[in-house]
Design a protein around this motif. Structure first.
Motif, PDB file in Angstrom:
ATOM      1  N   PRO A  10       0.810  -1.217   0.000  1.00  0.00           N
ATOM      2  CA  PRO A  10       0.000   0.000   0.000  1.00  0.00           C
ATOM      3  C   PRO A  10       0.845   1.270   0.000  1.00  0.00           C
ATOM      4  CG  PRO A  10       0.022  -0.963   2.184  1.00  0.00           C
ATOM      5  CD  PRO A  10       0.707  -1.950   1.281  1.00  0.00           C
ATOM      6  N   ILE A  11       2.073   1.196   0.496  1.00  0.00           N
ATOM      7  CA  ILE A  11       2.933   2.376   0.522  1.00  0.00           C
ATOM      8  C   ILE A  11       3.376   2.746  -0.886  1.00  0.00           C
ATOM      9  CG2 ILE A  11       5.178   3.233   1.343  1.00  0.00           C
ATOM     10  CD1 ILE A  11       4.690   1.682   3.920  1.00  0.00           C
ATOM     11  N   VAL A  12       3.427   1.768  -1.775  1.00  0.00           N
ATOM     12  CA  VAL A  12       3.758   2.026  -3.175  1.00  0.00           C
ATOM     13  C   VAL A  12       2.549   2.549  -3.937  1.00  0.00           C
ATOM     14  CG1 VAL A  12       4.482   0.961  -5.349  1.00  0.00           C
ATOM     15  CG2 VAL A  12       5.608   0.303  -3.215  1.00  0.00           C
ATOM     16  N   TYR A  13       1.371   1.998  -3.655  1.00  0.00           N
ATOM     17  CA  TYR A  13       0.215   2.258  -4.511  1.00  0.00           C
ATOM     18  C   TYR A  13      -0.850   3.161  -3.897  1.00  0.00           C
ATOM     19  CZ  TYR A  13       2.258  -1.170  -7.547  1.00  0.00           C
ATOM     20  OH  TYR A  13       3.131  -1.819  -8.392  1.00  0.00           O
ATOM     21  N   PHE A  14      -0.571   3.730  -2.730  1.00  0.00           N
ATOM     22  CA  PHE A  14      -1.512   4.713  -2.188  1.00  0.00           C
ATOM     23  C   PHE A  14      -1.574   5.929  -3.107  1.00  0.00           C
ATOM     24  CE2 PHE A  14      -2.450   8.542   0.225  1.00  0.00           C
ATOM     25  CZ  PHE A  14      -3.637   8.188   0.856  1.00  0.00           C
ATOM     26  N   ASP A  15      -2.773   6.494  -3.248  1.00  0.00           N
ATOM     27  CA  ASP A  15      -2.944   7.721  -4.027  1.00  0.00           C
ATOM     28  C   ASP A  15      -4.247   8.374  -3.573  1.00  0.00           C
ATOM     29  OD1 ASP A  15      -3.815   9.451  -6.427  1.00  0.00           O
ATOM     30  OD2 ASP A  15      -1.777   8.861  -6.973  1.00  0.00           O
ATOM     31  N   TRP A  16      -4.228   9.688  -3.463  1.00  0.00           N
ATOM     32  CA  TRP A  16      -5.433  10.376  -3.022  1.00  0.00           C
ATOM     33  C   TRP A  16      -6.590  10.192  -3.998  1.00  0.00           C
ATOM     34  CZ3 TRP A  16      -5.607  11.699   1.818  1.00  0.00           C
ATOM     35  CH2 TRP A  16      -4.440  12.045   2.490  1.00  0.00           C
ATOM     36  N   SER A  17      -6.267   9.895  -5.258  1.00  0.00           N
ATOM     37  CA  SER A  17      -7.320   9.695  -6.257  1.00  0.00           C
ATOM     38  C   SER A  17      -8.126   8.429  -6.014  1.00  0.00           C
ATOM     39  CB  SER A  17      -6.726   9.662  -7.666  1.00  0.00           C
ATOM     40  OG  SER A  17      -5.909   8.521  -7.846  1.00  0.00           O
TER      41      SER A  17
ATOM     42  N   TRP B  11     -13.041  -1.894  -5.584  1.00  0.00           N
ATOM     43  CA  TRP B  11     -12.904  -0.458  -5.401  1.00  0.00           C
ATOM     44  C   TRP B  11     -14.251   0.145  -5.026  1.00  0.00           C
ATOM     45  CZ3 TRP B  11     -15.071   3.658  -8.330  1.00  0.00           C
ATOM     46  CH2 TRP B  11     -14.633   4.940  -7.936  1.00  0.00           C
ATOM     47  N   VAL B  12     -14.244   0.907  -3.942  1.00  0.00           N
ATOM     48  CA  VAL B  12     -15.420   1.642  -3.494  1.00  0.00           C
ATOM     49  C   VAL B  12     -14.986   3.075  -3.232  1.00  0.00           C
ATOM     50  CG1 VAL B  12     -17.247   1.838  -1.777  1.00  0.00           C
ATOM     51  CG2 VAL B  12     -16.380  -0.421  -2.421  1.00  0.00           C
ATOM     52  N   PRO B  13     -15.629   4.072  -3.832  1.00  0.00           N
ATOM     53  CA  PRO B  13     -15.215   5.470  -3.621  1.00  0.00           C
ATOM     54  C   PRO B  13     -15.056   5.795  -2.140  1.00  0.00           C
ATOM     55  CG  PRO B  13     -16.922   5.367  -5.294  1.00  0.00           C
ATOM     56  CD  PRO B  13     -16.818   3.986  -4.721  1.00  0.00           C
TER      57      PRO B  13
ATOM     58  N   LEU C 218      -9.822   4.404  -0.390  1.00  0.00           N
ATOM     59  CA  LEU C 218      -8.794   5.330   0.082  1.00  0.00           C
ATOM     60  C   LEU C 218      -8.495   5.086   1.557  1.00  0.00           C
ATOM     61  CD1 LEU C 218      -7.058   7.974  -0.293  1.00  0.00           C
ATOM     62  CD2 LEU C 218      -9.084   9.199   0.523  1.00  0.00           C
ATOM     63  N   LEU C 219      -9.530   4.969   2.360  1.00  0.00           N
ATOM     64  CA  LEU C 219      -9.345   4.734   3.792  1.00  0.00           C
ATOM     65  C   LEU C 219      -8.729   3.362   4.043  1.00  0.00           C
ATOM     66  CD1 LEU C 219     -12.740   6.159   5.092  1.00  0.00           C
ATOM     67  CD2 LEU C 219     -10.505   7.286   5.110  1.00  0.00           C
TER      68      LEU C 219
ATOM     69  N   ILE D 182      -5.132   2.856   5.840  1.00  0.00           N
ATOM     70  CA  ILE D 182      -4.951   2.081   7.061  1.00  0.00           C
ATOM     71  C   ILE D 182      -3.956   0.954   6.828  1.00  0.00           C
ATOM     72  CG2 ILE D 182      -6.105   0.534   8.687  1.00  0.00           C
ATOM     73  CD1 ILE D 182      -8.618   2.267   8.321  1.00  0.00           C
ATOM     74  N   ASP D 183      -4.005   0.356   5.627  1.00  0.00           N
ATOM     75  CA  ASP D 183      -3.062  -0.712   5.298  1.00  0.00           C
ATOM     76  C   ASP D 183      -1.619  -0.235   5.403  1.00  0.00           C
ATOM     77  OD1 ASP D 183      -5.004  -2.586   4.892  1.00  0.00           O
ATOM     78  OD2 ASP D 183      -4.971  -2.484   2.702  1.00  0.00           O
ATOM     79  N   MET D 184      -1.375   1.040   5.089  1.00  0.00           N
ATOM     80  CA  MET D 184      -0.002   1.544   5.156  1.00  0.00           C
ATOM     81  C   MET D 184       0.556   1.451   6.572  1.00  0.00           C
ATOM     82  SD  MET D 184       0.519   4.760   2.587  1.00  0.00           S
ATOM     83  CE  MET D 184      -0.638   5.879   3.389  1.00  0.00           C
ATOM     84  N   ALA D 185      -0.312   1.594   7.557  1.00  0.00           N
ATOM     85  CA  ALA D 185       0.142   1.555   8.952  1.00  0.00           C
ATOM     86  C   ALA D 185       0.478   0.142   9.411  1.00  0.00           C
ATOM     87  CB  ALA D 185      -0.921   2.161   9.858  1.00  0.00           C
TER      88      ALA D 185
END
Length: 278
Positions: free
Chosen positions: A186-193, A216-218, A222-223, A227-230
């Motif tokens: 998730p740290i590679v593929y996180f994006d605000w979009s 994918w759910v709008p 993102l959330l 959270i996965d990044m943590a």
């Protein structure tokens, strides 16, 4: 720099400028496999730029280490260029996570073309990386975002747990830039979009480590990824937890070691099995 000179770092066959994670940590899987592949004829130089772990450094100030990373590379590179080309080490860069981002930020490609380093191996390039984003955005359209094919492959190649870095239209050029990333990182593929657009890595064929149940759910996605990044570490070989088994082919593609074969690679993977998850 004085210590690097004292221990004879410029007298080795390979010299690697490494940017560690925020706390100064270097991944044993990456460094041990580098030692073995070079048969110990290698020097690695790194400087701790923060006492905070990378996730905290990203939040507090993701650019905090750039000045120090640039200073380290500049000092090493300037001295390296003064040495005879037939009597100096092959020069590489390396970084994991935030270290990969900082390493990429300190490589002035247009300024080193007259005497370029031999390459770089970057693992888990974070979403902050403009370099990594450029590779993904400008990839061949028939290649997935989690395994991008960039240009003719003579300069940049990317791989994951299953890729061999062999797929390319052209042979390697004088400089090799290798990206290692997991599709489930998730740290590679996180994006605000993610809040309003389905990401490319969830369309078409998915990475082998991304669950087919993920949808994918709008806003929700993102959330979820945020959270996965943590909690992206703790499952070796997945997420943001890179392992020797996957570092080994990435280093081999970067360094092009003499006499390297798939049998040698398999033997090294077996030898380092205590560092491997599977």
């Amino acid at each position: 720099m004085a210590e690097l000179l004292r221990v004879g770092g410029f007298e080795r066959e390979v010299l690697v400028v490494v940017m560690p994670t925020g706390s100064g940590w270097l991944d044993p899987g990456a460094m041990d496999s580098l030692d073995y592949i070079t048969k110990g004829d290698v020097a690695a130089v790194a400087v701790q730029y923060s006492y905070l772990p990378s996730p905290v450094s990203v939040v507090v100030d993701p650019t905090h280490g750039i000045a120090e990373a640039q200073a380290l590379f500049d000092r090493v590179y300037r001295h390296w260029t003064t040495l005879p080309k037939d009597d100096r080490p092959r020069l590489y860069l390396h970084g994991l996570s935030l270290g990969a981002f900082l390493s990429q930020e300190t490589l002035p490609l247009l300024d080193v073309l007259v005497d370029p380093p031999h390459g770089a191996m970057w693992a888990g390039s974070p979403f902050l990386s403009d370099f990594w984003r450029m590779v993904v955005d400008r990839r061949h359209k028939d290649s997935p975002a989690w395994l991008p094919l960039f240009g003719n492959g003579s300069l940049i190649r990317a791989g994951n747990q299953e890729a061999t870095f062999d797929e390319a239209e052209a042979d390697w050029g004088p400089m090799r830039l290798v990206f290692l990333q997991y599709g489930s990182d998730p740290i590679v593929y996180f994006d605000w979009s993610l809040a309003w657009r389905r990401p490319d890595w969830l369309t078409g064929t998915r990475a082998p480590d991304v669950s087919p149940m993920m949808r994918w759910v709008p806003v929700v996605t993102l959330l979820q990824v945020g959270i996965d990044m943590a909690v992206a570490v703790g499952n070796l070989g997945y997420g943001h937890d890179y392992v020797a088994q996957d570092y080994i082919p990435a280093w081999a593609a970067t360094l092009d070691p003499e006499g390297w074969t798939m049998d040698v690679q398999a033997r090294l993977i077996t030898h380092l099995q205590d560092l491997l998850p599977r």
